[in-house]
Design a protein around this motif. Structure first.
Motif, PDB file in Angstrom:
ATOM      1  N   SER A   1     -12.435   1.510  49.472  1.00  0.00           N
ATOM      2  CA  SER A   1     -12.536   1.602  50.921  1.00  0.00           C
ATOM      3  C   SER A   1     -12.021   0.315  51.564  1.00  0.00           C
ATOM      4  N   GLY A   2     -10.984   0.436  52.389  1.00  0.00           N
ATOM      5  CA  GLY A   2     -10.441  -0.717  53.079  1.00  0.00           C
ATOM      6  C   GLY A   2      -9.543  -1.589  52.229  1.00  0.00           C
TER       7      GLY A   2
ATOM      8  N   PHE B   1      -4.661  -5.531  48.790  1.00  0.00           N
ATOM      9  CA  PHE B   1      -4.865  -6.224  50.063  1.00  0.00           C
ATOM     10  C   PHE B   1      -5.750  -5.410  50.995  1.00  0.00           C
ATOM     11  N   SER B   2      -6.362  -6.106  51.949  1.00  0.00           N
ATOM     12  CA  SER B   2      -7.252  -5.441  52.901  1.00  0.00           C
ATOM     13  C   SER B   2      -6.443  -4.737  53.986  1.00  0.00           C
ATOM     14  N   HIS B   3      -6.705  -3.435  54.135  1.00  0.00           N
ATOM     15  CA  HIS B   3      -6.071  -2.629  55.182  1.00  0.00           C
ATOM     16  C   HIS B   3      -6.803  -1.291  55.205  1.00  0.00           C
ATOM     17  N   GLN B   4      -7.043  -0.761  56.401  1.00  0.00           N
ATOM     18  CA  GLN B   4      -7.933   0.385  56.538  1.00  0.00           C
ATOM     19  C   GLN B   4      -7.277   1.751  56.372  1.00  0.00           C
ATOM     20  N   LYS B   5      -5.957   1.825  56.356  1.00  0.00           N
ATOM     21  CA  LYS B   5      -5.317   3.140  56.270  1.00  0.00           C
ATOM     22  C   LYS B   5      -4.021   3.053  55.473  1.00  0.00           C
ATOM     23  N   PRO B   6      -3.519   4.203  55.015  1.00  0.00           N
ATOM     24  CA  PRO B   6      -2.274   4.200  54.245  1.00  0.00           C
ATOM     25  C   PRO B   6      -1.111   3.659  55.078  1.00  0.00           C
TER      26      PRO B   6
ATOM     27  N   VAL C   1       3.920  -7.423  59.277  1.00  0.00           N
ATOM     28  CA  VAL C   1       4.144  -6.018  59.647  1.00  0.00           C
ATOM     29  C   VAL C   1       2.838  -5.320  60.028  1.00  0.00           C
ATOM     30  N   LEU C   2       1.758  -5.571  59.257  1.00  0.00           N
ATOM     31  CA  LEU C   2       0.500  -4.858  59.486  1.00  0.00           C
ATOM     32  C   LEU C   2      -0.497  -5.637  60.335  1.00  0.00           C
ATOM     33  N   GLY C   3      -0.419  -6.975  60.276  1.00  0.00           N
ATOM     34  CA  GLY C   3      -1.355  -7.802  61.040  1.00  0.00           C
ATOM     35  C   GLY C   3      -1.983  -8.880  60.175  1.00  0.00           C
ATOM     36  N   THR C   4      -2.537  -9.894  60.832  1.00  0.00           N
ATOM     37  CA  THR C   4      -3.094 -11.033  60.107  1.00  0.00           C
ATOM     38  C   THR C   4      -4.440 -10.729  59.448  1.00  0.00           C
ATOM     39  N   HIS C   5      -4.942  -9.496  59.634  1.00  0.00           N
ATOM     40  CA  HIS C   5      -6.163  -9.103  58.930  1.00  0.00           C
ATOM     41  C   HIS C   5      -5.904  -8.909  57.444  1.00  0.00           C
ATOM     42  N   VAL C   6      -4.637  -8.760  57.071  1.00  0.00           N
ATOM     43  CA  VAL C   6      -4.280  -8.552  55.671  1.00  0.00           C
ATOM     44  C   VAL C   6      -4.660  -9.791  54.856  1.00  0.00           C
TER      45      VAL C   6
END
Length: 305
Positions: free
Chosen positions: A237-238, A135-140, A114-119
């Motif tokens: 952060s992140g 998990f890594s993600h830059q925004k809510p 849903v959010l991307g493989t950066h997770v």
């Protein structure tokens, strides 16, 4: 499992015997107990021996990669080094823990889709009554994203696909598409857990999720029952955090929410389906009254003609 006691520890020192009422640590030559690791809490249960001896295990920890420490209290009799004991895991507690751990794997993959493989996983906690996943993600996450992740996980639960485990080398695991924790040290052999089916997946066997994991898991995804996300917040952060419930814990939460809606409907004297509309109307009416009141207060402050 049956086992032999190879060591006993009391107040940090090795002893030959633990008597009734004493707290200590039991180390056996083998154990079915899961020691706290990878975010999953340690097992609880009992050790029982001859003549009614009973040791209640309150926690299980692992030291030096191989020593399983059963921490607890002797409730009856006495334990001695060399005794044969029966080790029994508290399965009523283990079962929901397994469900929450397997749900964590499904949640991880759903977030990536849903959010991307950066997770990537940054931490987790798996208990009988809940799961927490960082998990890594830059925004809510938006409400739509949370709903999409929850729906995707529940779709995989409903597939009731088998959960499989295999032992292989780390290189073989990564080649098959298994996710590994960055910075984690792995031995010559790792345990790989796969679950779910995804025809579009490039992973071995088109598995939906494949991860390196030493924890306990359900036999089929349907054993999880249901997943309900109850919170999403920032940790650093992140780094974001999701809190969720499965099985009976999720059903209990949903029942409580349903009861709250029913109580709100009774207070507002409308049906449950009309609660939101009625609240919106009340808020709109209050805003108008506050605006009118402010206008009256403004007029009262005008100087006399």
């Amino acid at each position: 499992a049956s086992a032999e006691i190879v060591a006993l520890v009391k107040d940090g020192a090795r002893v030959m015997e633990l008597k009734a009422g004493e707290r200590g640590i039991v180390i056996a030559n083998q154990t079915p107990f899961y020691a706290e690791s990878g975010g999953q809490v340690g097992d609880r249960g009992t050790l029982s021996g001859a003549k009614g001896t009973r040791f209640k295990v309150g926690d299980t920890q692992k030291k030096l990669h191989a020593l399983f420490l059963h921490d607890g209290v002797v409730e009856q009799g006495a334990l001695k080094v060399g005794d044969e004991v029966l080790l029994e895991v508290d399965h009523a507690r283990r079962a929901p823990t397994r469900a929450h751990h397997s749900a964590t794997h499904l949640l991880h993959e759903a977030l990536r889709q849903v959010l991307g493989t950066h997770v990537a996983q940054k931490g987790s906690l798996v208990e009988p009554g809940r799961l927490r996943f960082d998990f890594s993600h830059q925004k809510p996450m938006t409400h739509d994203e949370i709903r999409a992740v929850e729906d995707l996980v529940n779709a995989k639960i409903l597939e009731n696909a088998p959960v499989e485990t295999h032992l292989m080398t780390p290189d073989q695991a990564i080649a098959q598409g298994a996710l590994a924790l960055f910075g984690e040290k792995y031995g010559e052999e790792v345990r790989v857990v796969s679950m779910g089916v995804d025809a579009k997946s490039e992973r071995a066997g088109h598995a939906y999720s494949i991860e390196l994991c030493g924890g306990t898991h359900v036999r089929r995804t349907g054993d999880i029952g249901i997943l309900k996300i109850v919170g999403e917040s920032a940790v650093a952060s992140g780094v974001r955090r999701i809190e969720a419930l499965t099985g009976d814990a999720a059903r209990s939460y949903l029942a409580t929410q349903d009861e709250r809606v029913r109580e709100a409907a009774e207070l507002l004297k409308v049906s449950s389906d009309e609660v939101i509309q009625r609240l919106a109307a009340i808020i709109d009416e209050r805003r108008k009254l506050e605006k009118n009141l402010e206008g009256i207060r403004g007029m009262s402050r005008l100087p006399d003609a």
